[in-house]
Design an enzyme around this catalytic site. Sequence first.
Site, PDB file in Angstrom:
ATOM      1  N   ASP A   1      22.308   5.138   5.599  1.00 49.64           N
ATOM      2  CA  ASP A   1      21.373   5.911   4.801  1.00 49.64           C
ATOM      3  C   ASP A   1      22.025   6.801   3.733  1.00 49.64           C
ATOM      4  O   ASP A   1      21.473   6.982   2.656  1.00 49.64           O
ATOM      5  CB  ASP A   1      20.494   6.757   5.726  1.00 49.64           C
ATOM      6  CG  ASP A   1      19.378   7.468   4.977  1.00 49.64           C
ATOM      7  OD1 ASP A   1      18.767   6.828   4.114  1.00 49.64           O
ATOM      8  OD2 ASP A   1      19.116   8.639   5.270  1.00 49.64           O
TER       9      ASP A   1
ATOM     10  N   CYS B   1      -2.151   3.526   0.403  1.00 47.56           N
ATOM     11  CA  CYS B   1      -1.473   4.752  -0.047  1.00 47.56           C
ATOM     12  C   CYS B   1      -2.521   5.760  -0.523  1.00 47.56           C
ATOM     13  O   CYS B   1      -3.272   5.492  -1.467  1.00 47.56           O
ATOM     14  CB  CYS B   1      -0.490   4.435  -1.171  1.00 47.56           C
ATOM     15  SG  CYS B   1       0.312   5.929  -1.779  1.00 47.56           S
TER      16      CYS B   1
ATOM     17  N   CYS C   1       5.028 -11.668   1.022  1.00 43.44           N
ATOM     18  CA  CYS C   1       3.835 -10.840   0.808  1.00 43.44           C
ATOM     19  C   CYS C   1       2.629 -11.686   0.365  1.00 43.44           C
ATOM     20  O   CYS C   1       1.486 -11.357   0.683  1.00 43.44           O
ATOM     21  CB  CYS C   1       4.094  -9.787  -0.263  1.00 43.44           C
ATOM     22  SG  CYS C   1       5.137  -8.430   0.277  1.00 43.44           S
TER      23      CYS C   1
ATOM     24  N   CYS D   1       0.839  -2.885   6.939  1.00 48.69           N
ATOM     25  CA  CYS D   1       1.462  -4.206   6.769  1.00 48.69           C
ATOM     26  C   CYS D   1       1.162  -5.142   7.944  1.00 48.69           C
ATOM     27  O   CYS D   1       1.502  -4.841   9.089  1.00 48.69           O
ATOM     28  CB  CYS D   1       2.964  -4.049   6.597  1.00 48.69           C
ATOM     29  SG  CYS D   1       3.768  -5.620   6.265  1.00 48.69           S
TER      30      CYS D   1
ATOM     31  N   CYS E   1       1.591   3.320   4.208  1.00 46.19           N
ATOM     32  CA  CYS E   1       1.818   1.986   3.620  1.00 46.19           C
ATOM     33  C   CYS E   1       2.439   1.048   4.648  1.00 46.19           C
ATOM     34  O   CYS E   1       2.139  -0.142   4.685  1.00 46.19           O
ATOM     35  CB  CYS E   1       2.672   2.082   2.354  1.00 46.19           C
ATOM     36  SG  CYS E   1       4.317   2.787   2.591  1.00 46.19           S
TER      37      CYS E   1
ATOM     38  N   CYS F   1       5.444  10.036   5.947  1.00 45.16           N
ATOM     39  CA  CYS F   1       4.177   9.319   5.820  1.00 45.16           C
ATOM     40  C   CYS F   1       4.422   7.862   6.179  1.00 45.16           C
ATOM     41  O   CYS F   1       5.398   7.287   5.743  1.00 45.16           O
ATOM     42  CB  CYS F   1       3.655   9.416   4.394  1.00 45.16           C
ATOM     43  SG  CYS F   1       2.104   8.520   4.160  1.00 45.16           S
TER      44      CYS F   1
ATOM     45  N   CYS G   1      -0.749  -2.557   1.561  1.00 41.50           N
ATOM     46  CA  CYS G   1       0.005  -1.297   1.508  1.00 41.50           C
ATOM     47  C   CYS G   1      -0.392  -0.472   0.281  1.00 41.50           C
ATOM     48  O   CYS G   1      -0.520   0.751   0.369  1.00 41.50           O
ATOM     49  CB  CYS G   1       1.508  -1.552   1.547  1.00 41.50           C
ATOM     50  SG  CYS G   1       2.083  -2.785   0.390  1.00 41.50           S
TER      51      CYS G   1
ATOM     52  N   CYS H   1       4.648  10.556  -3.577  1.00 39.54           N
ATOM     53  CA  CYS H   1       4.789  10.014  -2.216  1.00 39.54           C
ATOM     54  C   CYS H   1       4.803  11.166  -1.200  1.00 39.54           C
ATOM     55  O   CYS H   1       5.583  12.114  -1.329  1.00 39.54           O
ATOM     56  CB  CYS H   1       6.079   9.200  -2.140  1.00 39.54           C
ATOM     57  SG  CYS H   1       6.421   8.530  -0.506  1.00 39.54           S
TER      58      CYS H   1
ATOM     59  N   CYS I   1      -1.260 -10.541  -0.571  1.00 37.79           N
ATOM     60  CA  CYS I   1      -1.601  -9.305   0.161  1.00 37.79           C
ATOM     61  C   CYS I   1      -1.284  -8.057  -0.678  1.00 37.79           C
ATOM     62  O   CYS I   1      -0.288  -8.002  -1.381  1.00 37.79           O
ATOM     63  CB  CYS I   1      -0.809  -9.278   1.464  1.00 37.79           C
ATOM     64  SG  CYS I   1      -0.978  -7.758   2.392  1.00 37.79           S
TER      65      CYS I   1
END
Length: 272
Positions: free
Chosen positions: A86, A150, A140, A200, A196, A193, A146, A166, A143
């Site tokens: 990260d 939001c 995806c 899925c 989104c 959050c 997501c 966001c 689709c």
Amino acid sequence: MKWIAREKSVELRLNPEKILPGAKTIICLAKSYYTGEAQEGSLESCVARYARVPDYHKTLKAPLEELAHFVSSLSSPPSKSLCFLDSGPLLERDLAQRAGLGFIGKHNSLVSKTLGNWFFLAEILTTLQMDADAPAVNLCGSCQKCLEACPTGALRAPWVLDSRKCLSYMTIEYRQDIPEEYHAAMGTKFFGCDRCLEACPWNEVVSCEAKPSVHISELPLSLKKLEQMSENKFKEYFSSSALARARRAGLIRNLRIAHKNAKNTPLGKQFL
Ligand code: B12
Ligand code: SF4
């Protein structure tokens, strides 16, 4: 998040050989953080799933270094390896997609056919030459669930996230007052959050075992406790938690909004 655009970090992101001279391979890793669904109305349900387990920057460090050590031992003389979790200047999702771990969904997170989108990414950058896996293919299709999920319109278009809108950014990274226009959208979610990600359909295939976590219930998480706590005590109590990233002031700010939104519900009383 100005660091993302800094010339130096852009240069390193685009050229990992500048991070580790002689680098030949990036080993991409995924670790599920799925703990099952939290009980509705619980404190845990108000925190993004990745933070319901103890801070991954700490828990995954040792196993990652152990694996890197093993990779180094595969050649003679030993190869050089660096670990990333990260924090480093790597485009983790792009690399993971290219390594075949999953595809970058329209919500910008990596989606795996076996783990859904509930997992962390980590990498080992090494001078060892290894064969590459085939990249993942995007699944995806048409689709757009997501984007529709939001609540602030932060996902402006497929693969385009306006971080300034966001709620993950607002509740974790942003250091000022959260503008009033976002309060209702937060609901009772006071850290991160998942809207989104929850939308899925690929999460229906999650094949890993859910291990319930007690992490959130063990933290001193209420307005009264946080307001009375010194900064040093906060660091001590939250040292093993990703929630520390929002800082004490950020958590108090977020809890006040969540409390306002919870009105007189039992959950709202827990925030006090
Ligand atoms: C800064 C950051 C954020 C910021 C900004 C997000 C952003 N858009 O970059 C904020 C605070 C908003 C954030 C939120 C979240 N984050 Co974050 N974040 C990061 C971090 C530290 C850096 C990302 C970065 O460099 N961004 C800069 C842009 C340029 O890079 P990029 O987004 O990776 O690349 C984009 C483009 O270049 C382009 N792109 C690049 N290659 C390709 C290829 C194709 C084919 C396509 C179509 C597009 C494309 O699309 C990419 C995706 O937007 C990464 C760790 C890391 N080092 O990568 C974690 C990371 C992305 N975050 C993570 C998580 C878990 C989250 C949250 C889910 C947390 C939460 N529940 O609240 C949310 C999800 C929000 C969302 N829908 O994206 C995980 C994602 C794991 C996964 N399965 O994908 C990561 C990888 C951390 C980790 N090691 O596990 N995050
Ligand atoms: S919700 Fe639909 S569009 Fe968004 S990432 Fe998942 S499959 Fe792709």
